[in-house]
Write an enzyme that holds these catalytic residues in place. Structure first.
Site, short mmCIF file in Angstrom:
data_model
loop_
_atom_site.label_atom_id
_atom_site.label_comp_id
_atom_site.label_asym_id
_atom_site.label_seq_id
_atom_site.Cartn_x
_atom_site.Cartn_y
_atom_site.Cartn_z
N CYS A 55 -1.63 6.51 -2.17
CA CYS A 55 -0.96 6.14 -3.40
C CYS A 55 -1.26 4.59 -3.53
CB CYS A 55 0.49 6.22 -3.29
SG CYS A 55 1.25 7.82 -3.50
N ASP A 59 -0.25 15.22 -8.86
CA ASP A 59 -0.59 14.03 -8.04
C ASP A 59 -2.03 14.26 -7.44
OD1 ASP A 59 0.68 11.79 -6.87
OD2 ASP A 59 2.47 13.15 -6.68
#
Ligand SMILES: Cc1cc2nc3c(=O)[nH]c(=O)nc-3n(C[C@H](O)[C@H](O)[C@H](O)COP(=O)(O)OP(=O)(O)OC[C@H]3O[C@@H](n4cnc5c(N)ncnc54)[C@H](O)[C@@H]3O)c2cc1C
Length: 736
Positions: A400, A458
């Site tokens: 991330c 994602d």
């Protein structure tokens, strides 16, 4: 010289696997760091991520060296060497299929394999709990620490018997006496099966050891062969029974068990038969070094670290030559080698050929040699800084931490005209963790009018060099958005980018990647239904996830209420630690708990929040705690107070930040610091990969929620602050 790493960007053509962090493999990794082979990927597998250096273990036990001084950190070494590291026990080798097998992850394919597994002491199995084994050495040292604590707490008579009067048995007996002799009632006895101590050495060495034993009042017995034991007593060949509280086995080396069913040629005792080139006599793609091999030409070569270290350079050259189909060079053992044995009294016994002497100076030489070896593994140069000549993409954070910054994203979303649609309950502009749509009622459950479909996507580049674990974490991270909304994921579509590589290498990598993701999904009841793959510069993986929830039970960012307590389920700091890992600066003792926590799904935490009536929640990912919390505050029109001392952090976070290491996304995240009142802390802006949930819990339920979270596998879950009414004109964050 500190280890310098050279990075190659060529597609991977060949794969080398080193099993066991034996001495020759440590030399191999250092050489590979300085002279990498373009197009070759190297993986080191070892059952633990730190290893003590055996030659310094007696000194450590006797109190001369700290644990840190004798420990090699394989996470840092391999990272510095551009070698992938797997901290897993190998359970088998399939030489026919060219695969290394594990109990709980997919097998690893190789083009060349090297075995540096060491050996095991040969011991009758029936001694159970009371038996102390030298290998794995890390576990042995831990058991000694436990024994010391027990003796310190309640000193009592304790009989330790060391079986085996070779070099390590003699050194260890004296070291153990030095460490534990201060406890009243502690006694150690060395048993040697033959008529002399140290039969592999000249008589002078045994004589000097005997003198030291006598001077220090340590008992030893020769001609005391152990034939078995049970019920707290050893049985000697003579029929005598000797009572014990613990037994340390330091007998001759036995072969590692994984060789047994490998299909490789073994000698009668079970050691790998190797030629001078260090290749298995039955399979040229398999090499072997150190204690686990038996040389065809040198059947009596003693098993020691000196020979194993010297095999490292030959192994490196020969594996390279084998891959390039060139001729290999032979390993020639030294005819005489220097042996220095620690007597745990500030002296050492030196043996070189027929020369045998003892003295303080010999100990100084030993320590100097051992410490020089250890410096090779402690003094690892850091990776190049982001502004160095390294390709820029290699230095950017993954996970991330590779997100586009929140201000860029929101600026673009504001400029794009996305039409409203009545079928979409929460879309792009809602700023939630996932989008929510109505579904056709006839298809689903008992309350069809409440049922909604929840979707998220994602995708990020790899932040570790283990495709299997990366796949698992990417899977868990992708479904986390749904748990953060109190929805249950159902299906996932994959999108994977694989670096260019030879077909079988790429296939092996994709297999590991998807096996990891599927293993995580299986545990959560999520089905992988399809996907798309593409080639690119770097390994990356993501998922579009679909699940279901009930419209009026969804967690929302906008539901914060003044008086709520903020509960965070996992520690912060993964961004900085992963950045440190990229630079080869993350210790194994920090990296292991980091990975273990990233591998915990947020499913149970979401269910606990739901059971306790939480309605406001998010998951902490790339924008860090400050970014995600401010999103919630804006959506709810409230402010928050964070109690800095209560925020859980990963071990090592402060240390890496003190060294100036942060994620590449940290600076962008910190742009929101103008909205934070109080000293801005590094952890506020640290991007999290597979981070925890942040839920707003009623004050009267906090204690129960935290207790349940701890019991459910979130041991660091904590109450980190509270929601207030607006502190001023606009939502803000106060750090106390
Ligand atoms: C107390 C003591 C002191 C010693 N002092 C000296 C000395 O001063 N000088 C000297 O020359 N020799 C010394 N030796 C001998 C020396 O330790 C060994 O000969 C040497 O370590 C052999 O090295 P190796 O390369 O074969 O493997 P090792 O150093 O034994 O390493 C093998 C590695 O493989 C790992 N492994 C094993 N099985 C598996 C598996 N299934 N999956 C994954 N990983 C696995 C182990 O955890 C270990 O890290 C000493 C030995 C002892 C016990």
């Amino acid at each position: 010289m500190p280890l310098m790493r050279i990075v190659s960007d060529m597609p991977v053509e060949k794969s080398v696997v080193l099993v066991g962090a034996g001495n020759a493999h440590l030399v191999f990794v250092r050489r590979f760091a300085m002279r990498p082979w373009p197009g070759v990927a190297v993986t080191l597998v070892n059952e633990s991520s730190v290893i003590p250096y055996s030659a310094m273990v007696p000194g450590h036990i006797a109190g001369s060296f700290s644990r840190e001084e004798i420990t090699i950190d394989l996470v840092r070494l391999c990272r510095a060497g551009n070698v992938r590291f797997l901290p897993e026990p190998v359970t088998g080798i399939d030489a026919v299929a060219r695969r290394v097998r594990f109990a709980s992850r997919p097998a690893l394919a190789y083009d060349a394999l090297s075995l540096g597994l060491g050996s095991l002491p040969a011991c009758p199995a029936e001694l159970g709990e009371a038996a102390l084994f030298l290998r794995p050495m890390q576990a042995f040292l831990k058991r000694l620490d436990e024994l010391e604590q027990a003796l310190r707490r309640s000193p009592r008579p304790f009989r330790l018997i060391v079986v085996g009067g070779g070099a390590s048995g003699c050194e260890l007996t004296l070291a153990l006496h030095q460490r534990f002799g201060k406890f009243p009632g502690f006694g150690v006895t060395l048993l040697q099966g033959g008529p002399h101590l140290l039969p592999e050495f000249p008589a002078g060495v045994a004589r000097r050891f005997s003198e030291v034993f006598q001077q220090r009042g340590v008992s030893f017995r020769v001609d005391a062969r152990v034939s078995g034991g049970a019920d707290g007593a050893l049985l000697l060949d003579s029929g005598e029974r000797l009572k014990y509280d613990a037994v340390l086995w330091a007998t001759q080396a036995a072969p590692p068990q994984v060789l047994r069913d490998s299909g490789l040629s073994l000698n009668a005792a079970g050691f790998l038969r190797v030629a001078d080139s260090l290749q298995s006599v039955s399979d040229p793609a398999v090499f072997g070094t150190g204690d686990c091999v038996a040389f065809e030409r040198y059947p009596d070569l003693p098993r020691n670290g000196v020979h194993a270290v010297r095999q490292g350079a030959v192994l490196f050259d020969n594996v390279g030559a084998f891959l390039r189909e060139q001729s290999l060079r032979p390993f020639r053992p030294q005819r005489r080698c220097l042996c220095l044995l620690n007597t745990a009294d500030g002296h050492a016994i030196l043996r070189y050929g027929k020369i045998v002497c003892k003295g303080r100076w010999a100990r100084k030489i030993k320590d100097r040699i051992d410490q020089r070896w250890m410096r090779k593994f402690h003094e690892l140069a850091a990776m190049p800084e982001p502004n160095s000549d390294a390709p820029a993409h290699l230095m950017r954070c993954g996970g991330c931490g590779s997100k586009i910054s929140s201000d860029v994203l929101s600026a673009v979303l504001k400029r794009i005209d996305i039409p409203d649609d009545p079928r979409v309950l929460l879309g792009c502009r809602a700023g939630e963790d996932a989008s929510v749509h109505r579904v056709r009622p006839a298809l689903f459950g008992p309350q069809p009018d409440k049922l909604v479909e929840v979707q998220t996507v994602d995708y990020f580049k790899a932040f570790i060099d283990d495709p299997y674990l990366f796949g698992r974490i990417a899977g868990l991270n992708s479904v986390s958005d749904l748990y953060a909304m109190n929805a249950r994921p159902f299906t996932a579509l994959a999108i994977a980018t694989l670096p260019q590589a030879r077909g079988p290498v790429q296939e092996a990598q994709l297999f590991e990647l998807l096996s990891g993701a599927v293993s995580a999904f299986r545990e959560l009841g999520v089905v992988l239904t399809g996907g798309h793959t593409t080639e690119g510069n770097e390994l990356a993986l993501g998922f579009a996830v679909t699940g279901f929830g009930e419209e009026d039970r969804l967690f929302r960012k906008s539901h914060l209420q003044p008086g709520d307590r903020l509960v965070l389920t996992k520690p912060l700091g993964s961004g900085a630690l992963l950045a440190a890992w990229m630079r080869g600066d993350c210790k194994a003792e920090w990296f292991e708990p980091l990975l273990a926590t990233m591998l915990v799904a947020n499913a149970r935490a979401g269910a606990i929040f739901a059971r306790h009536g939480v309605t406001a929640c998010t998951d902490i990912t790339g924008f860090g705690l400050a970014g995600h919390l401010l999103e919630m505050l804006d959506a709810s029109g409230v402010s928050a107070r964070l109690e800095a001392g209560c925020v859980p952090l990963y071990a090592g976070f402060h240390e890496v930040v003190a060294r100036g290491i942060t994620s590449t996304l940290h600076a962008d995240n910190a742009k929101v610091s103008c909205r934070v009142d109080g000293a801005a802390a590094a952890w506020l802006f640290d991007p999290q990969t597979s981070g925890g949930l942040l839920g707003a819990v009623r004050a009267d339920a906090v204690a129960a929620v935290i207790a349940e979270l701890h019991a459910a596998g979130y041991p660091q879950a904590a109450d980190i602050g509270a929601i207030d009414a607006l502190h001023g004109q606009s939502p803000g964050l106060l750090l106390c």
